[in-house]
Scaffold this active site. Sequence first.
Site, PDB file in Angstrom:
ATOM      1  N   ASN A  11      37.062  23.965  49.126  1.00 32.19           N
ATOM      2  CA  ASN A  11      37.852  24.431  50.263  1.00 32.19           C
ATOM      3  C   ASN A  11      36.876  24.976  51.298  1.00 32.19           C
ATOM      4  OD1 ASN A  11      39.517  25.668  52.086  1.00 32.19           O
ATOM      5  ND2 ASN A  11      40.342  27.205  50.656  1.00 32.19           N
ATOM      6  N   TRP A  12      36.664  24.186  52.318  1.00 32.40           N
ATOM      7  CA  TRP A  12      35.634  24.544  53.314  1.00 32.40           C
ATOM      8  C   TRP A  12      36.119  25.644  54.253  1.00 32.40           C
ATOM      9  CZ3 TRP A  12      33.415  19.132  55.166  1.00 32.40           C
ATOM     10  CH2 TRP A  12      32.890  18.463  54.049  1.00 32.40           C
ATOM     11  N   LYS A  13      37.416  25.935  54.224  1.00 30.78           N
ATOM     12  CA  LYS A  13      37.988  26.969  55.097  1.00 30.78           C
ATOM     13  C   LYS A  13      37.605  26.670  56.563  1.00 30.78           C
ATOM     14  CE  LYS A  13      38.032  29.999  51.150  1.00 30.78           C
ATOM     15  NZ  LYS A  13      38.053  31.362  50.595  1.00 30.78           N
ATOM     16  N   HIS A  96      47.505  29.191  49.725  1.00 33.83           N
ATOM     17  CA  HIS A  96      46.204  29.864  49.615  1.00 33.83           C
ATOM     18  C   HIS A  96      46.361  31.327  50.042  1.00 33.83           C
ATOM     19  CE1 HIS A  96      42.074  31.051  50.179  1.00 33.83           C
ATOM     20  NE2 HIS A  96      41.769  30.062  49.350  1.00 33.83           N
ATOM     21  N   GLU A  98      44.625  33.253  51.726  1.00 35.69           N
ATOM     22  CA  GLU A  98      44.348  33.586  53.131  1.00 35.69           C
ATOM     23  C   GLU A  98      45.537  33.222  54.014  1.00 35.69           C
ATOM     24  OE1 GLU A  98      40.619  31.557  53.008  1.00 35.69           O
ATOM     25  OE2 GLU A  98      39.923  33.141  51.675  1.00 35.69           O
ATOM     26  N   GLU A 168      43.677  32.032  41.874  1.00 35.16           N
ATOM     27  CA  GLU A 168      42.614  32.666  42.654  1.00 35.16           C
ATOM     28  C   GLU A 168      42.957  34.140  42.849  1.00 35.16           C
ATOM     29  OE1 GLU A 168      40.419  29.566  45.202  1.00 35.16           O
ATOM     30  OE2 GLU A 168      42.241  30.047  46.294  1.00 35.16           O
ATOM     31  N   GLY A 174      35.587  35.277  47.931  1.00 32.53           N
ATOM     32  CA  GLY A 174      34.583  35.576  48.946  1.00 32.53           C
ATOM     33  C   GLY A 174      33.911  36.922  48.781  1.00 32.53           C
ATOM     34  N   SER A 214      34.830  33.286  43.981  1.00 29.83           N
ATOM     35  CA  SER A 214      33.399  33.494  43.722  1.00 29.83           C
ATOM     36  C   SER A 214      32.897  32.684  42.537  1.00 29.83           C
ATOM     37  CB  SER A 214      33.077  34.987  43.549  1.00 29.83           C
ATOM     38  OG  SER A 214      33.419  35.698  44.724  1.00 29.83           O
ATOM     39  N   GLY A 235      35.085  27.994  47.330  1.00 29.48           N
ATOM     40  CA  GLY A 235      34.930  28.268  48.756  1.00 29.48           C
ATOM     41  C   GLY A 235      33.466  28.188  49.158  1.00 29.48           C
ATOM     42  N   GLY A 236      32.810  29.324  49.212  1.00 33.66           N
ATOM     43  CA  GLY A 236      31.441  29.404  49.714  1.00 33.66           C
ATOM     44  C   GLY A 236      30.478  28.420  49.064  1.00 33.66           C
TER      45      GLY A 236
HETATM   46  P1  13P Z   1      35.043  31.653  47.291  1.00 36.22           P
HETATM   47  O1  13P Z   1      34.566  30.638  46.304  1.00 36.22           O
HETATM   48  O2  13P Z   1      34.240  31.697  48.551  1.00 36.22           O
HETATM   49  O3  13P Z   1      35.254  33.004  46.660  1.00 36.22           O
HETATM   50  O4  13P Z   1      36.510  31.162  47.779  1.00 36.22           O
HETATM   51  C1  13P Z   1      37.427  30.780  46.829  1.00 36.22           C
HETATM   52  C2  13P Z   1      38.599  30.173  47.524  1.00 36.22           C
HETATM   53  O5  13P Z   1      39.335  30.848  48.214  1.00 36.22           O
HETATM   54  C3  13P Z   1      38.815  28.736  47.374  1.00 36.22           C
HETATM   55  O6  13P Z   1      40.057  28.365  47.870  1.00 36.22           O
END
Ligand code: 13P
Length: 257
Positions: A11-13, A96, A98, A168, A174, A214, A235-236
């Site tokens: 998930n590149w956000k 998600h 967010e 999650e 994050g 994470s 994510g990251g």
């Molecule tokens: P991180 O891996 O950056 O914690 O993000 C997880 C995430 O929200 C994937 O959708």
Amino acid sequence: MSERKPIVGGNWKMNLHAADAEALIAGLADAGLPDSVETVVCPAFPYLAAAAKQLEGTGIMLGAQDVYYEANGAFTGEVSCSMLKDIGVQWVLTGHSERRHVIGETDVMVNAKTRAALDAGLSVILCIGEKIEQREANQTDAINAGQLAYGLAGVSAEDLSRVVIAYEPVWAIGTGKTASTEDAEKAHAAIRGVLANLYDQSAADAMRIQYGGSCKPGNAAELFSQPDIDGGLIGGAALKVADFKAIIEAAAGVATA
Ligand code: 13P
């Protein structure tokens, strides 16, 4: 270990502009990713169409980070399921954290998006998870059960085969904090129990449940070794070829055990 095929999503956000997105996909296409793991990447909306073309023939699937549930009409700024299908998107993230907690999406919207995407023939990664105060109040399983029941309301057992759950924990996203392997497995096992109640045991046994929050090369293998953890939503660490590849390889390491 189960017979479920692991699935890892990136998930590149709201990251990576065109050149960086193109370079990341090119790197992944050349990386020799194991085909015992399903891999999905979810770039930002403006780059989906280019990504779809670039991913052709690579075996890597394409997901969108969001979608709107109406078919068309006066919904300024929104994107429909059929528009995503049109350009070659196969997966959509719904729920998600967010979108729930930053943008303010409700369970009703998450359910509407999930159903609309499935009706359109898309596959869905439905994200659920508790906030820190909910975990501290021992509400993790209750929150997950509620978000599952709302999110999957009206989804048929047949369509469920195109759904993946991503657990999650919001406090782990994050932040560099990961759920302990034991806590993650406990939550995943409880989620599978809820799915068995909502559908039946064999449907629950067939469902892939990803861990997200994470997740990185250093902790992926241990998380994925758990019986109810079937990959990750990243994510990251999905923004770098080497890290994302290492995580996918960690999932492959447990794929056939
Ligand atoms: P991180 O891996 O950056 O914690 O993000 C997880 C995430 O929200 C994937 O959708």
